[in-house]
Design an enzyme around this catalytic site. Structure first.
Site, PDB file in Angstrom:
ATOM      1  N   ARG A 206      53.386 -19.978   9.073  1.00 42.53           N
ATOM      2  CA  ARG A 206      52.072 -19.615   9.618  1.00 42.53           C
ATOM      3  C   ARG A 206      51.044 -19.648   8.503  1.00 42.53           C
ATOM      4  NH1 ARG A 206      48.949 -15.028  10.745  1.00 42.53           N
ATOM      5  NH2 ARG A 206      50.322 -13.861   9.348  1.00 42.53           N
ATOM      6  N   LYS A 207      51.000 -18.588   7.672  1.00 45.64           N
ATOM      7  CA  LYS A 207      50.033 -18.567   6.566  1.00 45.64           C
ATOM      8  C   LYS A 207      50.730 -18.472   5.216  1.00 45.64           C
ATOM      9  CE  LYS A 207      45.826 -16.670   8.566  1.00 45.64           C
ATOM     10  NZ  LYS A 207      44.845 -15.573   8.424  1.00 45.64           N
ATOM     11  N   GLY A 208      51.833 -17.754   5.179  1.00 47.84           N
ATOM     12  CA  GLY A 208      52.592 -17.623   3.936  1.00 47.84           C
ATOM     13  C   GLY A 208      51.814 -16.940   2.827  1.00 47.84           C
TER      14      GLY A 208
ATOM     15  N   LYS B 277      60.941 -11.836   9.461  1.00 46.80           N
ATOM     16  CA  LYS B 277      59.580 -12.150   8.993  1.00 46.80           C
ATOM     17  C   LYS B 277      59.292 -11.675   7.564  1.00 46.80           C
ATOM     18  CE  LYS B 277      58.356 -14.362  11.638  1.00 46.80           C
ATOM     19  NZ  LYS B 277      59.090 -15.617  12.020  1.00 46.80           N
TER      20      LYS B 277
ATOM     21  N   SER C 218      53.203 -10.500  10.820  1.00 49.39           N
ATOM     22  CA  SER C 218      53.908 -11.769  11.016  1.00 49.39           C
ATOM     23  C   SER C 218      54.731 -11.757  12.310  1.00 49.39           C
ATOM     24  CB  SER C 218      54.791 -12.031   9.787  1.00 49.39           C
ATOM     25  OG  SER C 218      55.380 -13.292   9.859  1.00 49.39           O
TER      26      SER C 218
ATOM     27  N   HIS D 232      69.924 -10.926   9.655  1.00 46.18           N
ATOM     28  CA  HIS D 232      68.850  -9.932   9.610  1.00 46.18           C
ATOM     29  C   HIS D 232      69.441  -8.517   9.693  1.00 46.18           C
ATOM     30  CE1 HIS D 232      65.517 -12.628   9.699  1.00 46.18           C
ATOM     31  NE2 HIS D 232      65.542 -12.925  10.986  1.00 46.18           N
TER      32      HIS D 232
HETATM   33  N1  LIG Z   1      57.958 -21.545   1.784  1.00 47.25           N
HETATM   34  C1  LIG Z   1      57.350 -20.405   2.110  1.00 47.25           C
HETATM   35  N2  LIG Z   1      56.663 -19.715   1.186  1.00 47.25           N
HETATM   36  C2  LIG Z   1      56.030 -18.566   1.507  1.00 47.25           C
HETATM   37  N3  LIG Z   1      56.041 -18.012   2.742  1.00 47.25           N
HETATM   38  C3  LIG Z   1      56.721 -18.673   3.698  1.00 47.25           C
HETATM   39  C4  LIG Z   1      57.410 -19.881   3.439  1.00 47.25           C
HETATM   40  N4  LIG Z   1      57.982 -20.308   4.581  1.00 47.25           N
HETATM   41  C5  LIG Z   1      57.676 -19.403   5.529  1.00 47.25           C
HETATM   42  N5  LIG Z   1      56.914 -18.413   5.009  1.00 47.25           N
HETATM   43  C6  LIG Z   1      56.339 -17.260   5.704  1.00 47.25           C
HETATM   44  O1  LIG Z   1      57.366 -16.316   5.994  1.00 47.25           O
HETATM   45  C7  LIG Z   1      57.096 -15.680   7.251  1.00 47.25           C
HETATM   46  C8  LIG Z   1      58.217 -15.976   8.215  1.00 47.25           C
HETATM   47  O2  LIG Z   1      59.249 -15.102   7.887  1.00 47.25           O
HETATM   48  P1  LIG Z   1      60.774 -15.489   8.060  1.00 47.25           P
HETATM   49  O3  LIG Z   1      61.020 -16.816   7.476  1.00 47.25           O
HETATM   50  O4  LIG Z   1      61.541 -14.325   7.529  1.00 47.25           O
HETATM   51  O5  LIG Z   1      60.924 -15.569   9.632  1.00 47.25           O
HETATM   52  S1  LIG Z   1      62.314 -15.391  10.408  1.00 47.25           S
HETATM   53  O6  LIG Z   1      62.731 -14.003  10.232  1.00 47.25           O
HETATM   54  O7  LIG Z   1      63.267 -16.349   9.865  1.00 47.25           O
HETATM   55  O8  LIG Z   1      61.956 -15.665  11.822  1.00 47.25           O
HETATM   56  C9  LIG Z   1      55.784 -16.244   7.726  1.00 47.25           C
HETATM   57  O9  LIG Z   1      54.776 -15.374   7.208  1.00 47.25           O
HETATM   58  P2  LIG Z   1      53.315 -15.263   7.840  1.00 47.25           P
HETATM   59  O10 LIG Z   1      52.610 -16.529   7.484  1.00 47.25           O
HETATM   60  O11 LIG Z   1      52.692 -14.069   7.165  1.00 47.25           O
HETATM   61  O12 LIG Z   1      53.476 -15.059   9.304  1.00 47.25           O
HETATM   62  C10 LIG Z   1      55.782 -17.603   7.067  1.00 47.25           C
HETATM   63  O13 LIG Z   1      54.517 -18.202   6.984  1.00 47.25           O
END
Ligand SMILES: Nc1ncnc2c1ncn2[C@@H]1O[C@H](COP(=O)(O)OS(=O)(=O)O)[C@@H](OP(=O)(O)O)[C@H]1O
Length: 362
Positions: free
Chosen positions: A320-322, A100, A194, A163
């Site tokens: 989710r929210k990013g 996450k 997250s 990870h």
């Molecule tokens: N393109 C892009 N840009 C910015 N942020 C993004 C993007 N894609 C995924 N996310 C956000 O990253 C969080 C998910 O983390 P991971 O991708 O590490 O998840 S995992 O470990 O692969 O399951 C999760 O964060 P939160 O929204 O805070 O839950 C995702 O929304």
């Protein structure tokens, strides 16, 4: 039972506009994770796991501490298989993150940077395939259930993700090879938030109104998959200081602040620098836009479907929210202050700083 498959499809030759071809991306990686050589289940593994005296955290399944790191049983088993069988080659690119921390984003960006001569941005496989198929997880996916994937047949450079903490990567990655590692770190309160939301979205915890007191306490004690959080960051931080040619340490908050500079930094580090012509043509910005949260979240391939890694996860739950700082909607200031102090104490004189209030420093 030993069953080999050959992965003849070269990603470079696939036309993402062709539906049949785009399925190949998904299928190649799915096949790699399911129909390769399968290691016999080690009867001693259950015994080993029980000897580690596993605990049941509030969120997620049983975890046990193995060599200072907390693992689910399936993850530990897959990690041991991965460590035993994986042979790195010089061109490998390993993307490492605590769960996450922005892994999905990092995968999309790296895939796009490295493959930009194979696909123009408007024909990118990312438009048709969830990033987790284009850049598969090692311990979570390829080596799960005792699989020994035939990754020698993957086109080079192989972009793979884990990870795992630095010291858990196989020695061929750490010692014997020039392969590159990019580590992406994120402020721990957003990671914590997250993770809980991801568990909720995928039905791994049931109550949306669950108190966060216990999971927060567990996080502060480091009791969560791949934890403790601070050891995970520090392992890669130290490695990046000792060997900056091999390990690039990035922060999610910095990517959010200035994605174009981050894309160029990644490309330089990986040995795929943008030419002046590419920069002038706006390719850096195009890749940043392609991989942006808003773009990826709204693609059908990310809105629908699910992936079966060691866990089942809906594709849309990776988007989710990013945002930076969404933890304020879940974690009260007193808890945030506690975690901030804990991080300062754990990071000590290392030089690593993470501003938990969302502004990246250090
Ligand atoms: N393109 C892009 N840009 C910015 N942020 C993004 C993007 N894609 C995924 N996310 C956000 O990253 C969080 C998910 O983390 P991971 O991708 O590490 O998840 S995992 O470990 O692969 O399951 C999760 O964060 P939160 O929204 O805070 O839950 C995702 O929304």
């Amino acid at each position: 039972m030993v069953q080999h498959i050959s992965i003849g499809s070269n990603f470079a030759g696939i036309n993402p506009k062709n539906k049949k071809h785009t399925q190949i991306f998904t299928e190649v990686v799915q096949e790699m994770s399911s129909s390769t050589e399968v290691e016999q289940k080690d009867d001693h593994f259950e015994e080993l796991f029980q000897r580690l005296q596993p605990k049941k955290p509030v969120a997620g399944g049983l975890v046990a501490n193995y060599q200072g790191v907390w693992f689910y049983a399936e993850l530990l088993q897959a990690t041991l298989t991965f460590q035993k069988h994986f042979k790195a080659i010089d061109s490998d690119i390993i993307l490492a993150t605590m769960a996450k921390s922005g892994t999905t984003w990092l995968k999309a960006l790296t895939f796009s940077i490295v493959n930009r001569n194979n696909h123009s941005v408007d024909k990118s496989p990312l438009l048709f395939s969830n990033p987790h198929y284009l850049v598969p997880f090692l311990e979570l996916y390829l080596y799960k259930d005792g699989n020994i994937p035939d990754i020698d047949s993957m086109p080079c450079p192989r972009i793979l993700a884990a990870h795992l903490p630095y010291q858990f990567l196989p020695s061929s990655i750490l010692d014997c090879s020039n392969c590159r590692i990019i580590y992406l770190c994120r402020n721990p309160l957003d990671v914590f938030t997250s993770v809980l939301q991801f568990f909720l979205q995928n039905g791994h915890i049931s109550s949306p109104s669950m108190s966060i007191d216990v999971p927060f306490e567990e996080f502060c004690q480091g009791i969560h998959a791949y934890g403790p959080f601070w050891d995970h960051c520090l392992g890669y931080w130290d490695a990046s200081l000792k060997n900056p040619q091999k390990v690039l340490f990035l922060k999610y908050e910095d990517l959010k602040k200035d994605i174009n500079s981050s894309v160029k930094k990644m490309a330089d580090f990986l040995g795929y620098p943008f030419s002046a012509e590419e920069e002038e043509a706006g390719l850096v910005e195009e890749i940043a836009t392609l991989c942006s949260f808003e773009n990826l979240k709204n693609l059908n391939c990310n809105k629908e479907g699910e992936i079966q890694t060691v866990f089942r996860a809906k594709h849309n739950s990776f988007f989710r929210k990013g945002e930076v700082g969404d933890w304020v909607n879940l974690v009260p200031p007193s808890m945030a202050n506690r975690l901030e102090k804990l991080m300062q104490e754990k990071f000590g004189e290392s030089g690593l700083t993470l501003d938990i209030h969302g502004n990246s420093v250090g």
